[in-house]
Enzyme design. Structure first.
Site, PDB file in Angstrom:
ATOM      1  CG  HIS A 222     -14.002  23.739  25.204  1.00  0.00           C
ATOM      2  ND1 HIS A 222     -12.919  23.734  25.680  1.00  0.00           N
ATOM      3  CD2 HIS A 222     -13.708  22.990  23.887  1.00  0.00           C
ATOM      4  CE1 HIS A 222     -11.826  23.290  24.715  1.00  0.00           C
ATOM      5  NE2 HIS A 222     -12.507  23.062  23.731  1.00  0.00           N
ATOM      6  CG  ASP A 251     -11.436  24.264  28.948  1.00  0.00           C
ATOM      7  OD1 ASP A 251     -12.619  24.220  28.434  1.00  0.00           O
ATOM      8  OD2 ASP A 251     -10.608  24.900  28.157  1.00  0.00           O
TER       9      ASP A 251
HETATM   10  C1  XIL Z   1      -7.608  26.018  20.290  1.00  0.00           C
HETATM   11  C2  XIL Z   1      -6.318  26.202  20.885  1.00  0.00           C
HETATM   12  O1  XIL Z   1      -6.291  25.983  22.192  1.00  0.00           O
HETATM   13  C3  XIL Z   1      -5.601  27.616  20.652  1.00  0.00           C
HETATM   14  O2  XIL Z   1      -4.302  27.684  21.080  1.00  0.00           O
HETATM   15  C4  XIL Z   1      -5.799  27.972  19.014  1.00  0.00           C
HETATM   16  O3  XIL Z   1      -5.402  29.204  18.958  1.00  0.00           O
HETATM   17  C5  XIL Z   1      -7.084  27.715  18.680  1.00  0.00           C
HETATM   18  O4  XIL Z   1      -7.566  26.594  18.890  1.00  0.00           O
HETATM   19  N1  XIL Z   1     -11.980  23.412  19.853  1.00  0.00           N
HETATM   20  C6  XIL Z   1     -10.899  22.627  19.228  1.00  0.00           C
HETATM   21  C7  XIL Z   1      -9.466  23.054  19.483  1.00  0.00           C
HETATM   22  O5  XIL Z   1     -11.196  21.696  18.756  1.00  0.00           O
HETATM   23  O6  XIL Z   1      -8.685  22.857  18.668  1.00  0.00           O
HETATM   24  C8  XIL Z   1      -9.254  24.457  19.930  1.00  0.00           C
HETATM   25  O7  XIL Z   1      -8.202  24.796  20.265  1.00  0.00           O
HETATM   26  C9  XIL Z   1     -10.139  24.802  21.050  1.00  0.00           C
HETATM   27  C10 XIL Z   1     -11.644  24.740  20.802  1.00  0.00           C
END
Ligand code: XIL
Length: 329
Positions: A222, A251
């Site tokens: 991320h 992302d």
């Molecule tokens: C996020 C989802 O995208 C959201 O819809 C939810 O509300 C919270 O979780 N790290 C992870 C993912 O491992 O499971 C997370 O996904 C984003 C951060």
């Protein structure tokens, strides 16, 4: 001449429409994926993009503990089944996400205080999920985010009650339930040097030396605009373990307001990250954490950022898409 132009037409779809997954596979990799769940699959444009561009699907929320076992021993697979069936019936791989995580964890689990109960609960949860989808899941994120930002073990119920052995218990149960699934440790902030990645690598070595069945390391990725330069060097370190590696939740979020200059920076950043994976021979896959900017966790989690993905709110290709595509050509 005629047969050559027919051949050109036959080959055109990949060349012209630029299916990211096909191009990535042509580079010897396994998949270029995205996320889905019934809430986004209900949009036919999402379905179309998943079918044309992406080769793997990670259920965004439907396989998490709160969704699958909201109360002890009572399992719910409605949304998980729908997403997995969409993927497999379209010939897509599935990344199972996630078996053991401190977040989206029901209160009945976090309030367990004794080892025997938590061990049984953990084994039952892992075994039930992995068995249900046995043969349908390419890889499972067995444990997710078990280190905190400083690189210490996160003080989750799992660590507090069981210590590091919760990791062993989870991986062993997963392997027993589906010997063919690749078993991953997954975490964030593995994109730069520091104690967190050091500690994760140290744990991976301990797991291997104890004979715990681990196959892969997922780096969530991320990322923030303009801050992607460290990805490759760290991916090289993860890959040096000999395990598979993957960027599992990619992302690249843009600080508001979004401008065309920032969108071209994002194009460069996506190209850089794509090349980082291509530079590591055992980087098998990339998953973007969303199909379009219309559905991204960034909106609610990082409200001062925007537009992190490859397609815009109207499902049109962004410069970011061309960044990935260009790096694959
Ligand atoms: C996020 C989802 O995208 C959201 O819809 C939810 O509300 C919270 O979780 N790290 C992870 C993912 O491992 O499971 C997370 O996904 C984003 C951060």
């Amino acid at each position: 001449m005629k047969s050559i132009s027919i051949l050109a037409i036959l080959l055109a779809p990949t060349a012209v429409f630029g299916l990211l997954d096909a191009k990535f596979k042509a580079k010897g990799r396994r998949y270029y994926g995205a996320i889905a769940d019934p809430n986004t699959l209900s949009n036919t444009q999402v379905q179309t993009l998943l079918k044309t561009e992406f080769g793997a699907i990670t259920p965004e929320n439907s396989l998490k503990w709160d969704a699958t076992e909201p109360s002890r021993g009572s399992f719910n697979f409605g949304n998980g089944d729908q997403t997995v069936n969409f993927a497999t019936s379209n010939g897509r791989l599935v990344r199972g996400h996630t078996l053991v995580w401190h977040s989206q964890l029901p209160g009945w689990v976090s309030s367990i205080t004794d080892k025997a109960t938590l061990t049984t609960v953990l084994q039952n949860h892992v075994t039930t999920l992995v068995s249900r989808y046995r043969g349908k899941i390419y890889a499972w994120d067995v444990v997710n985010e078990i280190f905190d930002d400083s690189g210490n073990f996160r003080q989750s119920v799992f660590y507090k009650v069981l210590g590091e052995t919760f990791v062993d218990i989870a991986f062993k149960a997963a392997r027993a339930a589906d010997p063919a699934a690749k078993l991953y440790i997954n975490d964030y902030n593995l994109d730069g040097p520091g104690n967190k990645i050091d500690q994760l690598l140290a744990l991976v070595n301990r797991l291997k030396s104890r004979g715990i069945p681990i196959d892969g390391i997922g780096s969530q990725a991320h990322l923030i605009l303009g801050q992607v330069g460290g990805v490759q060097a760290q991916l090289v370190r993860l890959g040096a373990t000999g395990l598979e590696v993957a960027l599992t939740e990619l992302d690249i979020r843009i600080p508001k307001d979004v401008t065309s200059a920032k969108l071209s920076q994002q194009q460069n950043d996506y190209a850089t990250v794509t090349r980082a994976c291509l530079a590591v021979s055992n980087c098998v896959g990339i998953t973007v954490w969303g199909v379009s900017d219309r559905n991204s966790w960034v909106d609610s989690t990082f409200p001062t950022y925007d537009s992190p993905l490859l397609f815009d709110d109207n499902f049109a290709k962004k410069p970011a898409y061309n960044g990935v595509d260009g790096a694959l050509n």
